[in-house]
Design a protein around this motif. Sequence first.
Motif, short mmCIF file in Angstrom:
data_model
loop_
_atom_site.label_atom_id
_atom_site.label_comp_id
_atom_site.label_asym_id
_atom_site.label_seq_id
_atom_site.Cartn_x
_atom_site.Cartn_y
_atom_site.Cartn_z
N SER A 95 0.84 -1.20 0.00
CA SER A 95 0.00 0.00 0.00
C SER A 95 0.88 1.25 0.00
O SER A 95 0.44 2.33 -0.40
N ARG A 119 -0.98 11.74 2.76
CA ARG A 119 -2.01 11.62 1.72
C ARG A 119 -2.75 12.93 1.52
O ARG A 119 -3.51 13.06 0.55
N SER A 125 -2.40 11.40 -2.56
CA SER A 125 -3.66 10.89 -3.09
C SER A 125 -4.00 9.54 -2.48
O SER A 125 -3.12 8.83 -1.98
N ILE A 126 -5.29 9.20 -2.55
CA ILE A 126 -5.79 7.90 -2.10
C ILE A 126 -6.78 7.41 -3.16
O ILE A 126 -7.99 7.61 -3.04
N TRP A 129 -10.73 5.16 -2.77
CA TRP A 129 -11.38 5.15 -1.46
C TRP A 129 -12.81 5.67 -1.58
O TRP A 129 -13.08 6.60 -2.34
N TRP A 134 -12.84 8.10 3.30
CA TRP A 134 -12.00 9.29 3.24
C TRP A 134 -12.37 10.26 4.35
O TRP A 134 -11.49 10.82 5.02
N SER A 137 -11.04 9.03 7.76
CA SER A 137 -9.60 9.23 7.89
C SER A 137 -9.25 10.72 8.01
O SER A 137 -8.50 11.12 8.90
N ASP A 154 -1.40 14.47 8.32
CA ASP A 154 -1.64 13.02 8.22
C ASP A 154 -0.86 12.27 9.31
O ASP A 154 0.03 11.46 9.04
N SER A 157 -0.56 8.39 9.21
CA SER A 157 0.19 7.73 8.14
C SER A 157 1.25 6.80 8.72
O SER A 157 2.00 7.17 9.64
N ARG A 203 1.23 8.47 -2.54
CA ARG A 203 0.04 7.86 -3.11
C ARG A 203 -0.22 6.56 -2.35
O ARG A 203 0.60 5.66 -2.36
N PHE A 204 -1.34 6.51 -1.65
CA PHE A 204 -1.67 5.34 -0.84
C PHE A 204 -2.70 4.49 -1.58
O PHE A 204 -3.74 4.98 -2.02
N ASP A 206 -4.85 0.56 -1.63
CA ASP A 206 -5.24 -0.59 -0.83
C ASP A 206 -4.48 -1.83 -1.28
O ASP A 206 -4.12 -1.97 -2.44
#
Length: 251
Positions: A95, A119, A125-126, A129, A134, A137, A154, A157, A203-204, A206
Amino acid sequence: MRVLVVLPTYNEAANIEEVLRRVRANLPEGSVLVVDDGSPDGTAEIAERLGEELGQVAVLRRSGKQGLGSAYRAGFRWGLEHGFEAMVEMDSDLSHDPAALPSLVAPLAEGYDLVVGSRYVPGGSIPNWSKSRWLLSRGGNLYAAWVLGMPVTDSTSGFRAYRAEILKAVDLDSVRADGYGFQIEMCHRVLQAGGRVTEVPIRFVDRVRGTSKMSTAIVVEALGLVTWWGLRRLADRLAPRRQRRPGRSGR
């Protein structure tokens, strides 16, 4: 600067080979410590085999699942004992993109004590999600920043880099939180110790393979701990200063 990437694992056999190869490719001068909590799927064995092939990969085996925060504390202690000057923490499920490691580590050479892969700063970015996830979080991070007075977007993180000196200044043995709570607590303690903190965009994504270790209990723990720390911070600010008693002359 000698850098150690700490990778906590539990049942990551599906991901560990790819993440190790990509970490070594993107940070060739760095070393890796896999902290495995007795994975029954053979994660530690795979990591040890790859360590012989890739070099600069060590495995710290622990008996049973003891939690993310505990794994990072054990990894940081190992790194300090072995003379590393910086420690990186990142997930083992891809991730966190290993290609971002150079930009994550670079600010340490500029004097920063903690670099957070964020993020929520411009460029972060995510993808994919849901809006509700979002909001949970983002709202949690805004709450932590407000309650604890942290200039960090964040603080939850788990992709970040620490200078060894700030980890020595932070009392790792007294850190007890896990999951999101561990990340927030470490940010808070670094700032309390006078550390300099900056954020770089990441950039996260999943995980694609394996099962997520995150749970509602970990989120609830984090919110509860933040509230408790915030109340203690408020109490410290409101507490009257102790007045010095006049000393006796001794005559």
